[in-house]
Design an enzyme around this catalytic site. Structure first.
Site, PDB file in Angstrom:
ATOM      1  N   HIS A  24     -10.826  -2.231  11.331  1.00  0.00           N
ATOM      2  CA  HIS A  24      -9.567  -3.107  11.036  1.00  0.00           C
ATOM      3  C   HIS A  24      -9.325  -4.296  11.864  1.00  0.00           C
ATOM      4  O   HIS A  24      -8.374  -4.243  12.695  1.00  0.00           O
ATOM      5  CB  HIS A  24      -8.431  -2.273  10.833  1.00  0.00           C
ATOM      6  CG  HIS A  24      -7.198  -2.962   9.990  1.00  0.00           C
ATOM      7  ND1 HIS A  24      -5.952  -2.433  10.237  1.00  0.00           N
ATOM      8  CD2 HIS A  24      -7.278  -3.913   9.048  1.00  0.00           C
ATOM      9  CE1 HIS A  24      -5.233  -3.241   9.554  1.00  0.00           C
ATOM     10  NE2 HIS A  24      -5.919  -4.138   8.756  1.00  0.00           N
ATOM     11  N   TYR A  30      -0.976  -3.200  -6.823  1.00  0.00           N
ATOM     12  CA  TYR A  30      -1.005  -4.076  -5.793  1.00  0.00           C
ATOM     13  C   TYR A  30      -2.024  -3.831  -4.635  1.00  0.00           C
ATOM     14  O   TYR A  30      -2.322  -2.954  -3.855  1.00  0.00           O
ATOM     15  CB  TYR A  30       0.623  -3.926  -5.066  1.00  0.00           C
ATOM     16  CG  TYR A  30       0.876  -5.260  -4.219  1.00  0.00           C
ATOM     17  CD1 TYR A  30       1.772  -6.135  -4.813  1.00  0.00           C
ATOM     18  CD2 TYR A  30       0.809  -5.340  -2.985  1.00  0.00           C
ATOM     19  CE1 TYR A  30       2.235  -6.983  -4.217  1.00  0.00           C
ATOM     20  CE2 TYR A  30       1.234  -6.402  -2.227  1.00  0.00           C
ATOM     21  CZ  TYR A  30       1.931  -7.503  -2.761  1.00  0.00           C
ATOM     22  OH  TYR A  30       2.622  -8.400  -2.287  1.00  0.00           O
ATOM     23  N   LYS A  56      -9.540  -2.488   1.495  1.00  0.00           N
ATOM     24  CA  LYS A  56      -9.448  -1.131   2.506  1.00  0.00           C
ATOM     25  C   LYS A  56     -10.217  -0.048   1.952  1.00  0.00           C
ATOM     26  O   LYS A  56     -10.631   0.816   2.905  1.00  0.00           O
ATOM     27  CB  LYS A  56      -7.949  -0.972   2.320  1.00  0.00           C
ATOM     28  CG  LYS A  56      -7.132  -1.828   3.187  1.00  0.00           C
ATOM     29  CD  LYS A  56      -7.678  -2.552   4.353  1.00  0.00           C
ATOM     30  CE  LYS A  56      -6.754  -3.205   5.437  1.00  0.00           C
ATOM     31  NZ  LYS A  56      -6.030  -4.221   5.186  1.00  0.00           N
ATOM     32  N   ASP A  67      -9.569  -9.669   8.802  1.00  0.00           N
ATOM     33  CA  ASP A  67      -9.188  -8.357   8.494  1.00  0.00           C
ATOM     34  C   ASP A  67     -10.093  -7.184   8.771  1.00  0.00           C
ATOM     35  O   ASP A  67      -9.680  -6.318   9.270  1.00  0.00           O
ATOM     36  CB  ASP A  67      -8.276  -8.131   7.180  1.00  0.00           C
ATOM     37  CG  ASP A  67      -7.515  -7.064   6.881  1.00  0.00           C
ATOM     38  OD1 ASP A  67      -6.417  -6.977   7.468  1.00  0.00           O
ATOM     39  OD2 ASP A  67      -7.823  -6.306   5.843  1.00  0.00           O
ATOM     40  N   ARG A 112       0.882  -1.046   0.065  1.00  0.00           N
ATOM     41  CA  ARG A 112      -0.052   0.116   0.070  1.00  0.00           C
ATOM     42  C   ARG A 112       0.787   1.046  -0.075  1.00  0.00           C
ATOM     43  O   ARG A 112       2.086   1.001   0.587  1.00  0.00           O
ATOM     44  CB  ARG A 112      -0.806   0.157   1.264  1.00  0.00           C
ATOM     45  CG  ARG A 112      -2.266  -0.727   1.146  1.00  0.00           C
ATOM     46  CD  ARG A 112      -3.026  -0.753   2.288  1.00  0.00           C
ATOM     47  NE  ARG A 112      -2.293  -1.207   3.559  1.00  0.00           N
ATOM     48  CZ  ARG A 112      -1.881  -0.194   4.553  1.00  0.00           C
ATOM     49  NH1 ARG A 112      -1.872   1.138   4.288  1.00  0.00           N
ATOM     50  NH2 ARG A 112      -1.273  -0.787   5.645  1.00  0.00           N
ATOM     51  N   ARG A 121       2.121 -12.083  -0.450  1.00  0.00           N
ATOM     52  CA  ARG A 121       0.943 -12.404   0.124  1.00  0.00           C
ATOM     53  C   ARG A 121       0.175 -13.536  -0.746  1.00  0.00           C
ATOM     54  O   ARG A 121       0.879 -13.869  -1.618  1.00  0.00           O
ATOM     55  CB  ARG A 121      -0.123 -10.996  -0.174  1.00  0.00           C
ATOM     56  CG  ARG A 121       0.469  -9.766   0.654  1.00  0.00           C
ATOM     57  CD  ARG A 121      -0.539  -9.542   1.545  1.00  0.00           C
ATOM     58  NE  ARG A 121      -0.001  -8.476   2.552  1.00  0.00           N
ATOM     59  CZ  ARG A 121      -0.429  -8.102   3.721  1.00  0.00           C
ATOM     60  NH1 ARG A 121      -1.605  -8.556   4.110  1.00  0.00           N
ATOM     61  NH2 ARG A 121      -0.017  -7.304   4.570  1.00  0.00           N
ATOM     62  N   SER A 156      -1.593  -3.392  10.402  1.00  0.00           N
ATOM     63  CA  SER A 156      -1.051  -4.403   9.347  1.00  0.00           C
ATOM     64  C   SER A 156       0.146  -4.940   9.497  1.00  0.00           C
ATOM     65  O   SER A 156       0.905  -4.530   9.979  1.00  0.00           O
ATOM     66  CB  SER A 156      -0.832  -3.329   7.966  1.00  0.00           C
ATOM     67  OG  SER A 156      -1.957  -2.688   7.704  1.00  0.00           O
ATOM     68  N   CYS A 163       0.439  -7.154  11.876  1.00  0.00           N
ATOM     69  CA  CYS A 163       0.969  -7.395  13.107  1.00  0.00           C
ATOM     70  C   CYS A 163       0.135  -8.543  13.891  1.00  0.00           C
ATOM     71  O   CYS A 163      -0.237  -8.558  15.136  1.00  0.00           O
ATOM     72  CB  CYS A 163       0.382  -6.111  13.986  1.00  0.00           C
ATOM     73  SG  CYS A 163       1.844  -4.703  13.697  1.00  0.00           S
TER      74      CYS A 163
HETATM   75  P1  GTP Z   1      -2.516  -7.457   7.470  1.00  0.00           P
HETATM   76  O1  GTP Z   1      -2.900  -8.437   6.537  1.00  0.00           O
HETATM   77  O2  GTP Z   1      -1.230  -6.729   6.962  1.00  0.00           O
HETATM   78  O3  GTP Z   1      -3.526  -6.632   7.965  1.00  0.00           O
HETATM   79  O4  GTP Z   1      -1.384  -8.400   8.576  1.00  0.00           O
HETATM   80  P2  GTP Z   1      -2.074  -9.092   9.914  1.00  0.00           P
HETATM   81  O5  GTP Z   1      -2.404  -8.387  11.068  1.00  0.00           O
HETATM   82  O6  GTP Z   1      -3.041 -10.301   9.481  1.00  0.00           O
HETATM   83  O7  GTP Z   1      -0.520  -9.983  10.429  1.00  0.00           O
HETATM   84  P3  GTP Z   1      -0.468 -11.543  10.167  1.00  0.00           P
HETATM   85  O8  GTP Z   1      -1.139 -12.332  10.874  1.00  0.00           O
HETATM   86  O9  GTP Z   1      -0.300 -11.746   8.760  1.00  0.00           O
HETATM   87  O10 GTP Z   1       0.970 -11.345  11.064  1.00  0.00           O
HETATM   88  C1  GTP Z   1       2.179 -10.591  10.590  1.00  0.00           C
HETATM   89  C2  GTP Z   1       3.355 -11.279  10.916  1.00  0.00           C
HETATM   90  O11 GTP Z   1       3.457 -11.042  12.338  1.00  0.00           O
HETATM   91  C3  GTP Z   1       3.791 -12.594  10.534  1.00  0.00           C
HETATM   92  O12 GTP Z   1       4.865 -12.824   9.986  1.00  0.00           O
HETATM   93  C4  GTP Z   1       3.723 -13.369  11.650  1.00  0.00           C
HETATM   94  O13 GTP Z   1       4.436 -14.572  11.620  1.00  0.00           O
HETATM   95  C5  GTP Z   1       3.866 -12.603  12.641  1.00  0.00           C
HETATM   96  N1  GTP Z   1       3.007 -12.846  13.974  1.00  0.00           N
HETATM   97  C6  GTP Z   1       1.878 -13.079  13.985  1.00  0.00           C
HETATM   98  N2  GTP Z   1       1.441 -13.512  15.161  1.00  0.00           N
HETATM   99  C7  GTP Z   1       2.696 -13.349  16.314  1.00  0.00           C
HETATM  100  C8  GTP Z   1       2.655 -13.805  17.273  1.00  0.00           C
HETATM  101  O14 GTP Z   1       1.821 -14.309  18.219  1.00  0.00           O
HETATM  102  N3  GTP Z   1       4.229 -13.821  17.827  1.00  0.00           N
HETATM  103  C9  GTP Z   1       5.197 -13.513  17.123  1.00  0.00           C
HETATM  104  N4  GTP Z   1       6.362 -13.172  17.663  1.00  0.00           N
HETATM  105  N5  GTP Z   1       4.933 -12.994  15.664  1.00  0.00           N
HETATM  106  C10 GTP Z   1       3.467 -13.122  15.227  1.00  0.00           C
HETATM  107  C1  SPV Z   2      -3.003  -4.297   5.114  1.00  0.00           C
HETATM  108  O1  SPV Z   2      -1.963  -3.551   4.771  1.00  0.00           O
HETATM  109  O2  SPV Z   2      -3.329  -4.194   6.396  1.00  0.00           O
HETATM  110  C2  SPV Z   2      -3.551  -5.520   4.584  1.00  0.00           C
HETATM  111  C3  SPV Z   2      -2.938  -5.603   3.101  1.00  0.00           C
HETATM  112  O3  SPV Z   2      -4.318  -6.096   5.122  1.00  0.00           O
HETATM  113  S1  SPV Z   2      -3.618  -4.721   1.844  1.00  0.00           S
HETATM  114  O4  SPV Z   2      -4.871  -5.375   1.278  1.00  0.00           O
HETATM  115  O5  SPV Z   2      -2.526  -4.322   0.807  1.00  0.00           O
HETATM  116  O6  SPV Z   2      -4.051  -3.683   2.624  1.00  0.00           O
HETATM  117 MN    MN Z   3      -4.983  -5.636   6.856  1.00  0.00          MN
END
Ligand code: GTP
Ligand code: SPV
Ligand code: MN
Length: 595
Positions: free
Chosen positions: A240, A211, A220, A287, A70, A379, A262, A264
């Site tokens: 979110h 992207y 979003k 999400d 983004r 992704r 994002s 996290c």
């Molecule tokens: P968006 O799709 O961007 O909104 O991200 P998201 O909030 O869904 O994050 P996601 O669950 O994909 O996690 C992002 C990164 O954080 C990954 O590399 C995970 O492995 C890492 N992660 C997620 N949960 C944990 C956790 O409990 N502990 C640690 N150390 N890392 C974590």
């Molecule tokens: C985020 O960035 O919080 C995502 C990926 O979930 S995107 O669809 O690119 O916004």
């Molecule tokens: Mn997201």
């Protein structure tokens, strides 16, 4: 124009866009499997989609190296006054922005097909759902929208002759001169990228990027930025947030929604498999949550999406097995590495690194290579329905009643593993002051601490000060039926830079404590920042974590928290007179408790 649509607004919009963008063809999508197949076949022939031998009906795409996430700096909330967009959004007046973008759009689809994509956010025909029509010149967008939203000709039937929809105009911004060879990932340079929202007229214009959230406009742009503005006007919430159902050994169900910025941890928590015996977790969304007050006065959430657009790096059988099982077939991968055996790979996947692979830029890669094989924001796009732990009620039109709301972020220090808000208003203070280290989900520096209120900084379609007030108002309406609010940090590190908390499936221990809190079965201690688990009330059975680590993880250092005050002050001051009185009160009480 030979497109058969009966909706008058749609008919004239398609004609208008076609005249402006001058595509070679127009194609109206119907969302069928055949259509998907056909699009993919053409993408394979063009060398753009790489079929994966190891995963049926799955394909790898590589984006242009400049177009990998983004673009928050190029994202605009274009309201008639700047005050309405507020200090957290980029703003250009609608007339000026439209003039600039019309100049860019003029002739921008030359040499390309213009796809008209009718989609529904939320189950088709559900009262909470919203209909969007995306016009895009990117076939990659079409196939991703097929997975991420409900694309169907039934959407057009539902619109009838005079139904309303949210127009979402998208172009990659790369017209082709006659005879000019296309690139595999056409896009415009950063200074020509615009991700624009006109919330006063429910309109989205995106230009220059192919992207993720820049281009899949249902996500979003519609489901958060436009929807949050609609939600405030109409008295509901667009957040979110992931949504999950946790079931206790006694069979009691708890519905939890959690907002993390994002990259996290939303997707991971949404599909987490508890490490504690007898507890079950099912995924409803990973999400976005749309939440409305139901007839019984409780807050009900639906997931408006149809798929997961998840972060690949770090996803493995040891961290997120349910995501891995979701990725076995029918998946689009973007910017992952390609192994010699015809599978995808990314950093953090199970097993050994491949001895050789093709990296996300299409170059040879070995473990000695200096850079990562997969991009940090690589992704997967996968249908939600094929997640093994998708909740059977995930498409219930009335949604599911939320018991617990969680805020959180990525904080190396200061913030303990978990604490509970004293009440709703204090919870709003926690959401409003949430801070997190930036990630690769946005183009820009990674690892910088910033305030990201409610994980909505990049996604709130109006003045964030008014958004805070909207949260207080919702709390007033919900009264005693309001969900309880908690704050978590899975990412605290020790002095030697290691994560103190194992995370992932062990996060269930924290969720269990929250459930026991709302049932009045777990004790908590009052601290200046909120309520923390009583010694022994967090279930650590079978977990190999040292007493010292646990102590550090839960520690609250008043000096460190006092050091947050100037930054919160600065953050709040940006909202001027739009900062709710209740938030000022919460802030002074917080300062008072730290004295
Ligand atoms: P968006 O799709 O961007 O909104 O991200 P998201 O909030 O869904 O994050 P996601 O669950 O994909 O996690 C992002 C990164 O954080 C990954 O590399 C995970 O492995 C890492 N992660 C997620 N949960 C944990 C956790 O409990 N502990 C640690 N150390 N890392 C974590
Ligand atoms: C985020 O960035 O919080 C995502 C990926 O979930 S995107 O669809 O690119 O916004
Ligand atoms: Mn997201």
């Amino acid at each position: 124009m030979n497109i058969d649509v009966k909706n008058e607004k749609l008919k004239s919009w398609i004609r208008e866009v076609a005249e402006l963008c001058t595509p070679d063809d127009i194609y109206l999508c119907n969302g069928s499997k055949d259509e998907y197949r056909d699009m993919i076949d053409r993408l394979i022939k063009a060398g753009i989609a790489i079929p994966l031998e190891k995963r049926p009906n799955s394909y790898l795409f590589r984006s242009d190296p400049s177009d990998v996430a983004r673009v928050e700096d190029n994202t605009y909330i274009s309201t008639s006054s700047q005050a309405e967009a507020g200090p957290t959004n980029n703003w250009i007046a609608p007339d000026g922005l439209k003039k600039t973008m019309l100049d860019l759009y003029r002739g921008c689809m030359k040499g390309r097909t213009m796809y008209v994509i009718p989609f529904s956010m939320g189950p088709i025909g559900s009262p909470i759902s919203k209909i969007g029509i995306e016009i895009s010149d990117s076939p990659y967008v079409v196939v991703n929208m097929h997975i991420m939203t409900r694309v169907s000709s039934r959407v057009l039937e539902l619109l009838g002759t005079d139904g309303d929809f949210i127009p979402c105009l998208h172009s990659v911004g790369a017209p082709l001169a006659p005879g000019q060879k296309d690139t595999k990932w056409p896009c415009a340079p950063i200074e020509k990228k615009y991700i624009s929202h006109f919330p006063e007229e429910n309109l989205i214009w995106s230009y220059g990027s192919g992207y993720g959230g820049n281009a899949l406009l249902g996500k979003k742009c519609l489901a958060l930025r436009i929807a949050s503005a609609m939600a405030r006007r109409e008295g509901w919430m667009a957040e979110h947030m992931l949504i999950l159902r946790l079931t206790s050994p006694e069979g009691k169900q708890y519905h939890i929604a959690a907002a993390f910025p994002s990259a996290c941890g939303k997707t991971n928590l949404a599909m987490m498999q508890p490490s504690i015996a007898g507890w079950k977790c099912e995924c409803i969304g990973d999400d976005i949550a749309w939440m409305k007050i139901g007839p019984d006065g409780r807050l009900y959430a639906i997931n408006p999406e149809n798929g997961f657009f998840g972060v690949a790096p770090g996803t493995s059988y040891s961290t997120n097995p349910m995501a891995m099982d979701t990725l076995k077939e029918n998946v689009i991968f973007t910017n992952c590495a390609l192994t010699d055996s015809g599978d995808v790979w990314w950093e953090g996947m199970d097993g050994d690194e491949p001895a050789h692979a093709i990296d996300w830029k299409g170059k040879d890669w070995t473990p000695e290579s200096p850079a990562d094989a997969a991009h940090a924001n690589a992704r997967f796009t996968a249908p939600a329905a094929q997640c093994p732990v998708i909740c059977k009620d995930w498409e219930k039109p009335e949604g599911l009643p939320i018991d617990i709301l969680i805020f959180g972020g990525r904080r190396t220090g200061v913030v303990p593993l978990v604490y509970e808000a004293f009440d709703w208003d204090h919870g709003v203070f926690l959401g409003a002051t949430a801070a997190s280290e930036t990630t690769a989900a946005n183009i820009g520096a990674v690892g910088n601490l910033r305030r990201d209120p409610f994980a909505m900084k990049p996604f709130c379609g109006y003045n964030m000060g008014d958004y805070f007030q909207h949260w207080f108002n919702m709390g007033e309406k919900l009264g005693s039926k309001a969900p309880r609010i908690f704050y978590v940090n899975w990412f605290r590190k020790s002095q030697d830079g290691k994560f103190l908390w194992p995370g992932f499936s062990d996060n269930s221990r924290v969720l269990k404590w929250m459930c026991e809190r709302i049932d009045g079965r777990a004790g908590a201690q009052k601290t200046p920042i909120g309520l923390i688990p009583d010694e022994g009330s967090l279930d650590l059975g079978g977990l190999n974590i040292s007493h010292e680590n646990m102590k550090e993880l839960m520690s609250i250092n008043p000096e460190e928290w006092k050091a947050e005050i100037p930054d919160i002050e600065k953050h709040f001051s940006t909202f001027g007179n739009r900062l709710p009185e209740k938030l000022k009160k919460q802030f002074s009480e917080f300062i008072e408790r730290l004295r």
